[in-house]
Design an enzyme around this catalytic site. Sequence first.
Site, mmCIF file in Angstrom:
data_model
loop_
_atom_site.group_PDB
_atom_site.id
_atom_site.type_symbol
_atom_site.label_atom_id
_atom_site.label_comp_id
_atom_site.label_asym_id
_atom_site.label_seq_id
_atom_site.Cartn_x
_atom_site.Cartn_y
_atom_site.Cartn_z
ATOM 1 C CG ASP A 1 -2.149 0.882 0.969
ATOM 2 O OD1 ASP A 1 -3.207 0.644 1.582
ATOM 3 O OD2 ASP A 1 -2.050 1.818 0.142
HETATM 4 C C1 GLC Z 1 -4.353 4.374 -0.106
HETATM 5 C C2 GLC Z 1 -5.217 3.203 0.239
HETATM 6 C C3 GLC Z 1 -5.279 2.146 -0.825
HETATM 7 C C4 GLC Z 1 -5.186 2.812 -2.187
HETATM 8 C C5 GLC Z 1 -3.794 3.403 -2.298
HETATM 9 C C6 GLC Z 1 -3.609 4.157 -3.623
HETATM 10 O O1 GLC Z 1 -3.617 4.789 0.997
HETATM 11 O O2 GLC Z 1 -4.964 2.547 1.477
HETATM 12 O O3 GLC Z 1 -6.492 1.426 -0.663
HETATM 13 O O4 GLC Z 1 -5.393 1.872 -3.211
HETATM 14 O O5 GLC Z 1 -3.472 4.250 -1.209
HETATM 15 O O6 GLC Z 1 -4.420 5.264 -3.660
#
Ligand code: GLC
Length: 741
Positions: A280
Amino acid sequence: MENIPLYKDASQPVEARVEDLLSRMTMEEKIGQMTQSYGGEYASEEEYVAAIRAGKIGSRIGCDTPWAGSAPVKGINVVQSNAHQKVAVEESRLGIPLINGRDIIHGHRTVAPIPLAQAASFDPEEVKASARTAAIECSAQSIHWTFAPMMDICRNPRWGRVIETLGEDPYLAEEMAVAMTQGFQGDDQTKEDCIAACAKHFAGYGYCEGGRDYDASEISRGTLHNVVLRPFKAAVTRGKISTIMTSFQDNGGTPSSSSNFLLREMLREGWGFDGFVVSDWGSIQQVELWGAAQDKKDVVRKCLLSGVNMEMINNLYPKYVAELVAEGEVPQQIVDDLVRGILRIKFRLGLFEKPYVDIEERAKDIRKPEAIAAVRKQAANCMVLAENNGILPLEGDALKGLRIALVGPMVNERRSMGGAWNTGGFTEEFTTIHEAFKEAEKKYGFKLIVHDSELWDAQVRTAAFLADMIICCVGEHCDMTGEMPSISKYRLPLGQDDLIEAVRTTGKPFVVVCTSGRPLPVPGARDFADALLYSWHGGGETARAIVDVIFGEAEPTGRFPITVPEHEGQIPIYYGRKIPGKVVECNKDRFNKERKGQLDKPWIYGSYEYFLPMYPFGYGLSYTEFALSDIKLASAEIPYGGTNKVTAVVENIGNRAGTTVVQCYLADPRCMISRPCKELIGFKKLRLEAGEKREIEFEIGEPAMGFYDENGVRHVEAGEFKIGVGFDSDVELDMSFTMAK
Ligand code: GLC
């Protein structure tokens, strides 16, 4: 074929192309494939493009902040995206295309209901079709990969991201996760309108303590196997999902991004996953912040060994991977395997053959009228009618000249209709409830009354004098949901309960519409309104769908995919609880009597307020009545490993066609471990004409009857099983059968 390298020959098997390309790559190019950038790390676009040309970037994330879902919607610059792809394909040494990822969570330019609402539809086919549309639209704007479906099981709706989940139940989440995956990925991923999907957040993010986003979770191995991992396993083994995203949080001392158990033992060795894992946003670096590593270099070592193929932002891989391999801390083989996973998905997506978007040609795929009509219908299908004394639907001659007043904070709200994780929709394309009723006024012949002030006192006073009935529009802003905004008090935003009380004192018939992400309790509506409709943040067409439902053009066919607490003191509260060892008789009838002050003495076991939710999982009303009869088990005893069947007759006993969701629950009351008091094992959504009867059946067998022990070993135990068939999770399990040894 003229003399081209094997990896560029589309007639070759994917694995051969992977090996050929890998054999040509330098270490820096391998690390480049493992690096995802949002561009903002570079001082200028020129520097960013230079990095692409040098093979230092393998993926672009199409958003400008870590909170893509809440970032101001800016749309996608497809021309620029094609230009960057051209640099990767035609100017880098090996011409490896970028894979462009983005949060296409519930629709792209045509915004669909939030995922929690979609789960409420109990309609996997419609959910699959909705994801298909999202894939068509986003691929037309250079997106190859969505960071969805999110399939975290959530039993604490104070958590803002509950709106992105598929609810509290593993079976419903499995069915919806597979449907969304199939919708996004389509039947042939080399097609230009098919994209890679991403199961997230692996795993356990929805159990963050207290519903506080990013907080640690404490999940036993039993719950991990029997609840949390189930939708992920289904997405991998049944949905053949291309990618997985790790979660931010730490579970029991191990941050997910460095969890060998999750990423190697379960995902690859257990389930045979052969795609790639992306962290993430910054979750690799956060392993150090959790204190679960000596330093950033140690973090990278742990995440490589655990099996995170690609780093989303923060760029620790470029700093440390080569050094760790040179020092023998991480075998080259590990890095090569991680790169293989990324290349495999790029080949499967056909990116080498079709790296660019034909912008003019694909523009026709954006916001097609049929797509907009479909999300409007889907929004109605997700809506949950929680109370109705028959006032709804408003239809017929009684409507002529009927003076309907709209009051409340959601009357003119526009942005929230699209929900928190709307990265692709334009707010100005959403309709407000006021506009939707105005549009419908002539068609239905009623007289709309809306005060021109946002002040509720004036709105209510006007309604009291001028209206025949009131529609009270409450709810929460989408900014109060999604990533980060967890709430402490689980109730309507301050003042809205008072508004409902003010509306009640007008003495007029009134309907409450709750337009929210979370299913918030609305006690004033439950106790005094003529109807209560949960519309959810149902996408760009929410408001028109509310009108369709109010006036009977559409039926609210949703059922709660998560238990609705009476207040935060009950949380966590969910239907599939264990039966407490010291049996507390959770007698709904007694609780209801107590709630209404009809109990003759206080009850020693504690008050209803702790045990009786506002609405149970699976609950929702239809515009007609249904009855179940002839509920029968095929066999009283089955051989070990055998299957059983339960049949029932569903009848529409009302005077209009309608839809219901019949649910089948199972319990395994005597087992080697304690099991939930009941578990959903099947559901059937069906529409019947007035008076129509239909026999339905549920198959009972593996995987419904089995469970995992804390070591992840699956068991199906002989003995008694109990079954109940009904219209929500309050159903009694009044039948049983035995599986022989
Ligand atoms: C965010 C979220 C994740 C998302 C990623 C990209 O922090 O936790 O679900 O896909 O970053 O935006």
